[in-house]
Design a protein around this motif. Structure first.
Motif, PDB file in Angstrom:
ATOM      1  N   SER A  24      15.401 -13.641  29.873  1.00 16.00           N
ATOM      2  CA  SER A  24      14.792 -14.680  28.971  1.00 16.00           C
ATOM      3  C   SER A  24      15.987 -15.261  27.726  1.00 16.00           C
ATOM      4  O   SER A  24      17.028 -14.526  27.829  1.00 16.00           O
ATOM      5  CB  SER A  24      13.512 -13.647  28.161  1.00 16.00           C
ATOM      6  OG  SER A  24      14.482 -12.854  27.429  1.00 16.00           O
ATOM      7  N   ALA A  25      15.619 -16.097  26.967  1.00  6.32           N
ATOM      8  CA  ALA A  25      16.577 -16.462  26.146  1.00  6.32           C
ATOM      9  C   ALA A  25      17.002 -15.323  25.282  1.00  6.32           C
ATOM     10  O   ALA A  25      18.383 -15.458  24.851  1.00  6.32           O
ATOM     11  CB  ALA A  25      16.117 -17.630  25.232  1.00  6.32           C
ATOM     12  N   THR A  26      16.044 -14.638  24.710  1.00  8.56           N
ATOM     13  CA  THR A  26      16.431 -13.402  23.862  1.00  8.56           C
ATOM     14  C   THR A  26      17.191 -12.483  24.783  1.00  8.56           C
ATOM     15  O   THR A  26      18.214 -12.003  23.763  1.00  8.56           O
ATOM     16  CB  THR A  26      15.253 -12.577  23.566  1.00  8.56           C
ATOM     17  OG1 THR A  26      14.327 -13.576  22.647  1.00  8.56           O
ATOM     18  CG2 THR A  26      15.431 -11.398  22.570  1.00  8.56           C
ATOM     19  N   GLU A  27      17.069 -12.202  25.826  1.00 11.23           N
ATOM     20  CA  GLU A  27      18.183 -11.334  26.822  1.00 11.23           C
ATOM     21  C   GLU A  27      19.303 -11.837  26.786  1.00 11.23           C
ATOM     22  O   GLU A  27      20.601 -11.188  26.712  1.00 11.23           O
ATOM     23  CB  GLU A  27      17.634 -11.230  28.013  1.00 11.23           C
ATOM     24  CG  GLU A  27      16.253 -10.186  28.055  1.00 11.23           C
ATOM     25  CD  GLU A  27      15.491 -10.121  29.427  1.00 11.23           C
ATOM     26  OE1 GLU A  27      15.192  -8.945  29.612  1.00 11.23           O
ATOM     27  OE2 GLU A  27      15.511 -11.086  30.006  1.00 11.23           O
ATOM     28  N   ILE A  28      19.461 -12.973  26.895  1.00  8.18           N
ATOM     29  CA  ILE A  28      20.838 -13.856  26.931  1.00  8.18           C
ATOM     30  C   ILE A  28      21.429 -13.738  25.581  1.00  8.18           C
ATOM     31  O   ILE A  28      22.469 -13.468  25.474  1.00  8.18           O
ATOM     32  CB  ILE A  28      20.829 -15.480  27.570  1.00  8.18           C
ATOM     33  CG1 ILE A  28      20.223 -15.341  29.179  1.00  8.18           C
ATOM     34  CG2 ILE A  28      21.946 -16.034  27.342  1.00  8.18           C
ATOM     35  CD1 ILE A  28      19.736 -16.758  29.535  1.00  8.18           C
ATOM     36  N   ARG A  29      20.685 -13.917  24.632  1.00  8.07           N
ATOM     37  CA  ARG A  29      21.373 -13.918  23.209  1.00  8.07           C
ATOM     38  C   ARG A  29      21.907 -12.660  22.967  1.00  8.07           C
ATOM     39  O   ARG A  29      22.902 -12.349  22.504  1.00  8.07           O
ATOM     40  CB  ARG A  29      20.296 -14.350  22.211  1.00  8.07           C
ATOM     41  CG  ARG A  29      20.746 -14.664  20.877  1.00  8.07           C
ATOM     42  CD  ARG A  29      20.576 -13.510  19.641  1.00  8.07           C
ATOM     43  NE  ARG A  29      19.455 -12.383  20.037  1.00  8.07           N
ATOM     44  CZ  ARG A  29      18.363 -12.476  19.261  1.00  8.07           C
ATOM     45  NH1 ARG A  29      18.037 -13.274  18.476  1.00  8.07           N
ATOM     46  NH2 ARG A  29      17.621 -11.732  19.733  1.00  8.07           N
ATOM     47  N   ASP A  30      21.027 -11.679  23.292  1.00  5.42           N
ATOM     48  CA  ASP A  30      21.459 -10.282  22.946  1.00  5.42           C
ATOM     49  C   ASP A  30      22.688  -9.811  23.839  1.00  5.42           C
ATOM     50  O   ASP A  30      23.375  -9.075  23.372  1.00  5.42           O
ATOM     51  CB  ASP A  30      20.157  -9.295  23.206  1.00  5.42           C
ATOM     52  CG  ASP A  30      19.091  -9.618  22.315  1.00  5.42           C
ATOM     53  OD1 ASP A  30      19.229 -10.029  21.322  1.00  5.42           O
ATOM     54  OD2 ASP A  30      18.075  -9.033  22.666  1.00  5.42           O
ATOM     55  N   ALA A  31      22.588 -10.333  25.062  1.00  5.95           N
ATOM     56  CA  ALA A  31      23.857  -9.830  25.973  1.00  5.95           C
ATOM     57  C   ALA A  31      25.019 -10.574  25.436  1.00  5.95           C
ATOM     58  O   ALA A  31      26.283  -9.920  25.612  1.00  5.95           O
ATOM     59  CB  ALA A  31      23.448 -10.341  27.265  1.00  5.95           C
TER      60      ALA A  31
END
Length: 119
Positions: A24-31
């Motif tokens: 997800s975009a959130t997972e990408i942002r967090d990574a």
């Protein structure tokens, strides 16, 4: 296809590192933030993902919320496509290939020889 911007490349690197796990975009942002690459808003990541989707580099799974994203092809295929694109744009393919071969290491030159002689 063209070159990727810095954030596009960072996002693609993240997707390429998880080929069997759409993110997800959130997972990408967090990574990106946890990896020390950069700290960006989810909306920025979504905008970049939309651009990458238009470039046919990313596919979006719409069947669930939040949407999940994955790379259309792996890093090696993307690199090969870029190399082909640049070579096709050259007015003198022989000169471009000669220049390229002149910059490879001895190990890479040997690998090219082996690959060229494969059936």
């Amino acid at each position: 296809m063209g070159h990727l911007g810095d954030l596009e490349r960072d996002i693609m690197n993240r997707l390429w590192s998880e080929p069997d796990h759409p993110l997800s975009a959130t997972e990408i942002r967090d990574a990106l933030a946890n990896g020390g690459v950069r700290d960006v808003a989810v909306t920025t990541v979504l905008t970049v993902l939309s651009r990458l989707e238009k470039k046919n580099l990313v596919r979006r799974e719409r069947s669930a919320r939040p949407h999940r994203y994955s790379a259309v092809q792996d890093r090696a295929a993307h690199t090969a496509d870029l190399m082909s694109e640049v070579l096709e744009a050259s007015d003198d393919r022989e000169a471009a290939l000669a220049r390229f071969v002149g910059h490879v290491s001895a190990e890479e030159a040997e690998l090219l020889r082996r690959l060229l002689h494969q059936p």
